[in-house]
Design a protein around this motif. Structure first.
Motif, PDB file in Angstrom:
ATOM      1  N   LEU A  64      31.358   5.940 -59.268  1.00  0.00           N
ATOM      2  CA  LEU A  64      31.171   6.918 -58.196  1.00  0.00           C
ATOM      3  C   LEU A  64      31.724   6.519 -56.820  1.00  0.00           C
ATOM      4  O   LEU A  64      32.537   7.251 -56.251  1.00  0.00           O
ATOM      5  CB  LEU A  64      29.692   7.291 -58.104  1.00  0.00           C
ATOM      6  N   PRO A  65      31.308   5.381 -56.216  1.00  0.00           N
ATOM      7  CA  PRO A  65      31.785   5.093 -54.864  1.00  0.00           C
ATOM      8  C   PRO A  65      33.281   4.790 -54.798  1.00  0.00           C
ATOM      9  O   PRO A  65      33.893   4.900 -53.726  1.00  0.00           O
ATOM     10  CB  PRO A  65      30.963   3.871 -54.445  1.00  0.00           C
ATOM     11  N   ALA A 110      34.472  -7.747 -50.149  1.00  0.00           N
ATOM     12  CA  ALA A 110      35.556  -6.777 -50.017  1.00  0.00           C
ATOM     13  C   ALA A 110      36.905  -7.490 -49.963  1.00  0.00           C
ATOM     14  O   ALA A 110      37.051  -8.512 -49.276  1.00  0.00           O
ATOM     15  CB  ALA A 110      35.362  -5.931 -48.764  1.00  0.00           C
ATOM     16  N   LYS A 111      37.876  -6.968 -50.706  1.00  0.00           N
ATOM     17  CA  LYS A 111      39.232  -7.520 -50.699  1.00  0.00           C
ATOM     18  C   LYS A 111      40.217  -6.404 -51.005  1.00  0.00           C
ATOM     19  O   LYS A 111      40.165  -5.784 -52.070  1.00  0.00           O
ATOM     20  CB  LYS A 111      39.364  -8.623 -51.753  1.00  0.00           C
ATOM     21  N   VAL A 112      41.090  -6.117 -50.053  1.00  0.00           N
ATOM     22  CA  VAL A 112      42.152  -5.128 -50.239  1.00  0.00           C
ATOM     23  C   VAL A 112      43.483  -5.835 -50.058  1.00  0.00           C
ATOM     24  O   VAL A 112      43.677  -6.560 -49.089  1.00  0.00           O
ATOM     25  CB  VAL A 112      42.019  -3.963 -49.231  1.00  0.00           C
ATOM     26  N   ALA A 139      33.016  -2.613 -53.072  1.00  0.00           N
ATOM     27  CA  ALA A 139      32.997  -2.864 -51.626  1.00  0.00           C
ATOM     28  C   ALA A 139      34.367  -2.676 -50.990  1.00  0.00           C
ATOM     29  O   ALA A 139      34.480  -2.541 -49.768  1.00  0.00           O
ATOM     30  CB  ALA A 139      32.487  -4.282 -51.355  1.00  0.00           C
ATOM     31  N   SER A 140      35.398  -2.657 -51.823  1.00  0.00           N
ATOM     32  CA  SER A 140      36.774  -2.554 -51.336  1.00  0.00           C
ATOM     33  C   SER A 140      37.290  -1.119 -51.327  1.00  0.00           C
ATOM     34  O   SER A 140      38.414  -0.867 -50.874  1.00  0.00           O
ATOM     35  CB  SER A 140      37.693  -3.415 -52.208  1.00  0.00           C
ATOM     36  N   ALA A 141      36.497  -0.181 -51.839  1.00  0.00           N
ATOM     37  CA  ALA A 141      36.991   1.182 -52.059  1.00  0.00           C
ATOM     38  C   ALA A 141      37.373   1.890 -50.759  1.00  0.00           C
ATOM     39  O   ALA A 141      38.430   2.520 -50.666  1.00  0.00           O
ATOM     40  CB  ALA A 141      35.948   1.993 -52.827  1.00  0.00           C
ATOM     41  N   LYS A 142      36.526   1.810 -49.744  1.00  0.00           N
ATOM     42  CA  LYS A 142      36.828   2.458 -48.466  1.00  0.00           C
ATOM     43  C   LYS A 142      38.121   1.889 -47.884  1.00  0.00           C
ATOM     44  O   LYS A 142      38.974   2.636 -47.398  1.00  0.00           O
ATOM     45  CB  LYS A 142      35.675   2.261 -47.493  1.00  0.00           C
ATOM     46  N   GLY A 143      38.267   0.581 -47.972  1.00  0.00           N
ATOM     47  CA  GLY A 143      39.454  -0.063 -47.436  1.00  0.00           C
ATOM     48  C   GLY A 143      40.723   0.348 -48.158  1.00  0.00           C
ATOM     49  O   GLY A 143      41.796   0.442 -47.548  1.00  0.00           O
ATOM     50  N   VAL A 144      40.613   0.603 -49.462  1.00  0.00           N
ATOM     51  CA  VAL A 144      41.772   1.089 -50.211  1.00  0.00           C
ATOM     52  C   VAL A 144      42.158   2.479 -49.718  1.00  0.00           C
ATOM     53  O   VAL A 144      43.349   2.772 -49.539  1.00  0.00           O
ATOM     54  CB  VAL A 144      41.491   1.094 -51.730  1.00  0.00           C
ATOM     55  N   GLY A 145      41.164   3.327 -49.491  1.00  0.00           N
ATOM     56  CA  GLY A 145      41.447   4.657 -48.941  1.00  0.00           C
ATOM     57  C   GLY A 145      42.151   4.554 -47.612  1.00  0.00           C
ATOM     58  O   GLY A 145      43.142   5.262 -47.352  1.00  0.00           O
TER      59      GLY A 145
END
Length: 232
Positions: free
Chosen positions: A26-27, A201-203, A216-222
């Motif tokens: 989901l996130p 988080a890791k992007v 935790a990295s999903a927002k940063g990927v966006g």
């Protein structure tokens, strides 16, 4: 014209032979979606089978206090319940600015070996489009070869994804068809990188290839997709 992103969702809903359900997480769609829509992107969803793409029920429970995930779950169901078939987008990379693959364990079972998914991602890469994925989403990259040269999409690139340590902490190592960290490291020629600690988080942005390690990295990927498409 608004920039456009094609989101590839898994059609696989069973977690190996564990008897448990899986799918996309989901996130890992909700958080990037917020960033993309805020930046004016149009989002199109597709999956190997078309129709409803299975949402991992565990991710609903785990993120029931996450406002972004809850809002997405409650108001955007058509995005995953009415996906187009991936095959409908072959040869249409020019119509989009980016392709993005959310994680969840589902992609490990179908997108990793789906020939249409591989062809689509290769076409996007060959056209110079942004190619992005988060968590187990980079499983969709592990067998992608570029047209013409036949070189691996990830050859010589820095890349990340769900780590072996994180898989072990979830006690799902044995349920996986392969370990994503190992495959990504092999495909890139030793270019796998990760956060200092599990769940950090890791992007990673390497040219037009964008990968994130975990939820935790999903927002940063966006955010990285927006920046790569729009510049700045």
């Amino acid at each position: 014209m608004a920039p456009k992103v094609l989101v590839i969702l898994t059609s696989h809903g069973k977690l190996g032979d564990t008897g448990k359900e899986t799918g996309w997480f989901l996130p890992e769609f909700a958080h990037p979606y917020d960033e993309l829509v805020a930046a004016g992107f149009e989002v199109t969803t597709a999956s190997p089978a078309g129709g409803a793409a299975p949402l991992d029920p565990n991710s609903i429970e785990m993120y029931k206090e996450d406002k972004s995930s809850v809002a997405f779950l409650n108001s955007k169901k058509a995005l995953w319940e009415q996906t187009a078939r991936l095959a409908d987008f072959v040869g249409k990379a020019d119509e989009f600015d980016a392709v993005f693959v959310p994680g969840g364990h589902g992609p490990m079972f179908d997108l990793a070996v789906d020939p249409v998914s591989q062809q689509l991602i290769a076409e996007f890469a060959a056209k110079g489009k942004v190619v992005a994925a988060v968590c187990h989403g980079p499983a969709a990259f592990v067998n992608v070869k570029l047209p013409g040269s036949g070189e691996h999409l990830l050859k010589g690139k820095k890349v990340t994804g769900f780590s072996n340590a994180e898989e072990e902490k979830m006690k799902l190592t044995q349920a996986m068809p392969f370990l994503l960290e190992d495959k990504l490291n092999e495909a890139s020629g030793g270019g796998f990188v990760k956060a200092d600690e599990p769940w950090g988080a890791k992007v990673v942005v390497d040219g037009k290839v964008i990968t994130g390690q975990n939820p935790a990295s999903a927002k940063g990927v966006g955010e990285a997709i927006v920046k790569a498409v729009k510049g700045g």
